[in-house]
Design a protein around this motif. Structure first.
Motif, mmCIF file in Angstrom:
data_model
loop_
_atom_site.group_PDB
_atom_site.id
_atom_site.type_symbol
_atom_site.label_atom_id
_atom_site.label_comp_id
_atom_site.label_asym_id
_atom_site.label_seq_id
_atom_site.Cartn_x
_atom_site.Cartn_y
_atom_site.Cartn_z
ATOM 1 N N HIS A 14 0.860 -1.184 0.000
ATOM 2 C CA HIS A 14 0.000 0.000 0.000
ATOM 3 C C HIS A 14 0.895 1.232 0.000
ATOM 4 C CE1 HIS A 14 -3.468 -2.553 0.983
ATOM 5 N NE2 HIS A 14 -2.634 -3.187 1.789
ATOM 6 N N ASP A 15 0.385 2.328 -0.527
ATOM 7 C CA ASP A 15 1.159 3.563 -0.545
ATOM 8 C C ASP A 15 1.273 4.122 0.873
ATOM 9 O OD1 ASP A 15 1.551 3.530 -3.275
ATOM 10 O OD2 ASP A 15 -0.252 4.695 -3.703
ATOM 11 N N ILE A 16 2.503 4.345 1.326
ATOM 12 C CA ILE A 16 2.760 4.929 2.634
ATOM 13 C C ILE A 16 3.780 6.054 2.465
ATOM 14 C CG2 ILE A 16 2.173 2.881 3.989
ATOM 15 C CD1 ILE A 16 5.128 2.180 4.145
ATOM 16 N N HIS A 17 4.007 6.793 3.523
ATOM 17 C CA HIS A 17 4.896 7.951 3.434
ATOM 18 C C HIS A 17 6.310 7.509 3.021
ATOM 19 C CE1 HIS A 17 6.947 11.679 4.366
ATOM 20 N NE2 HIS A 17 5.758 12.244 4.508
ATOM 21 N N PRO A 18 6.939 8.233 2.096
ATOM 22 C CA PRO A 18 8.274 7.833 1.632
ATOM 23 C C PRO A 18 9.338 7.817 2.727
ATOM 24 C CG PRO A 18 7.599 9.936 0.655
ATOM 25 C CD PRO A 18 6.394 9.350 1.307
ATOM 26 N N LEU A 19 9.162 8.585 3.798
ATOM 27 C CA LEU A 19 10.125 8.495 4.898
ATOM 28 C C LEU A 19 10.165 7.088 5.481
ATOM 29 C CD1 LEU A 19 9.719 11.765 7.012
ATOM 30 C CD2 LEU A 19 11.690 11.073 5.638
ATOM 31 N N ILE A 20 9.025 6.425 5.481
ATOM 32 C CA ILE A 20 8.955 5.066 6.021
ATOM 33 C C ILE A 20 9.622 4.082 5.076
ATOM 34 C CG2 ILE A 20 7.395 3.239 6.808
ATOM 35 C CD1 ILE A 20 5.365 5.465 7.456
ATOM 36 N N THR A 21 9.400 4.243 3.779
ATOM 37 C CA THR A 21 9.991 3.304 2.824
ATOM 38 C C THR A 21 11.494 3.522 2.656
ATOM 39 O OG1 THR A 21 9.477 4.722 0.911
ATOM 40 C CG2 THR A 21 7.822 3.099 1.562
ATOM 41 N N ARG A 22 11.966 4.742 2.941
ATOM 42 C CA ARG A 22 13.403 5.031 2.816
ATOM 43 C C ARG A 22 14.196 4.612 4.046
ATOM 44 N NH1 ARG A 22 12.750 11.065 1.863
ATOM 45 N NH2 ARG A 22 14.758 11.113 2.942
ATOM 46 N N ARG A 23 13.511 4.436 5.170
ATOM 47 C CA ARG A 23 14.205 4.097 6.403
ATOM 48 C C ARG A 23 14.695 2.644 6.363
ATOM 49 N NH1 ARG A 23 14.811 1.110 10.151
ATOM 50 N NH2 ARG A 23 13.232 -0.227 9.203
ATOM 51 N N TRP A 24 15.959 2.442 6.698
ATOM 52 C CA TRP A 24 16.488 1.096 6.869
ATOM 53 C C TRP A 24 17.678 1.168 7.810
ATOM 54 C CZ3 TRP A 24 21.271 -0.686 4.508
ATOM 55 C CH2 TRP A 24 21.888 0.247 3.671
ATOM 56 N N SER A 25 18.249 0.028 8.129
ATOM 57 C CA SER A 25 19.263 -0.055 9.187
ATOM 58 C C SER A 25 20.601 -0.523 8.637
ATOM 59 C CB SER A 25 18.790 -1.015 10.283
ATOM 60 O OG SER A 25 17.553 -0.610 10.801
ATOM 61 N N PRO A 26 21.404 0.391 8.086
ATOM 62 C CA PRO A 26 22.709 0.000 7.554
ATOM 63 C C PRO A 26 23.705 -0.306 8.668
ATOM 64 C CG PRO A 26 22.513 2.365 7.503
ATOM 65 C CD PRO A 26 21.183 1.839 7.979
ATOM 66 N N ARG A 27 24.794 -0.932 8.288
ATOM 67 C CA ARG A 27 25.906 -1.145 9.217
ATOM 68 C C ARG A 27 27.145 -0.362 8.800
ATOM 69 N NH1 ARG A 27 23.409 -6.342 9.271
ATOM 70 N NH2 ARG A 27 22.890 -7.031 11.394
#
Length: 199
Positions: A14-27
């Protein structure tokens, strides 16, 4: 030359805010320090989270790379996480106050409220081009001792924060994870209409 990490965009149903889709946990984090005014935006985002009885039970101890506090917090992190977290320019220790200030009773929602505060912080960080990697792998007793945290508080999480770095700097067994697509359960695996039905 540094290899810019290009994490695949989260594939949502579903379409959600792009801040949510861009967030991830790099190392892999770069050397660029986080400026004080940008750092304080993260804590401002935490400041405005709702909490039970407006207790605001979250507390944070933060340390910039190169400081004695950074070394103390790093030493409380387990060796596996130290191997990659040592590149982060900022470490944040998330803490909860166990009891309500108004009546001294146990605040069983304190960790929930801390989680909400960190979620707000992580989205603000994403807006600023900063990434969080949250860790359970640390020694809370050592952290409490190192930073003089009283018994009425509980260290819950350590967050490595920074701008994206070069995946080639990571231990070999972690490099592929930087590029792997994010995987999440489908909605019907955790949201049930009318009655609980865990699968």
């Amino acid at each position: 030359m540094a290899t810019q990490i290009k994490k695949p965009q989260a594939q949502t149903d579903h379409d959600i805010h792009p801040l949510i889709t861009r967030r991830w946990s790099p190392r892999a984090f770069g050397d660029t320090p986080i400026a004080a005014e940008v750092r304080d935006k993260l804590f401002e985002a935490a400041r405005w989270v709702a909490s039970s009885y407006n207790e605001q039970p979250w507390r944070f101890v933060y340390a910039h790379k190169g400081s004695e506090a950074y070394d103390k917090l790093m030493s409380a992190i387990n060796p596996f996480n130290q191997a990659w977290a040592k590149s982060a320019p900022l470490l944040i220790l998330g803490i909860t106050k166990k009891d309500f200030s108004q009546n001294g009773k146990e605040n069983r929602h304190a960790m929930y409220d801390l989680g909400a505060a960190v979620a707000n912080m992580s989205l603000q960080a994403t807006e600023e081009g900063i990434y969080f990697h949250q860790m359970a792998g640390f020694d809370p007793d050592q952290a409490s001792q190192s930073f003089g945290i009283p018994n009425e508080y509980t260290p819950v999480v350590v967050i490595a924060a920074g701008y994206l770095g070069d995946a080639a700097t990571l231990p070999e067994n972690l490099r592929e994870k930087e590029y792997a697509p994010q995987q999440r359960k489908k909605i019907d695996a955790f949201a049930f209409e009318g009655e609980f039905n865990d699968k």
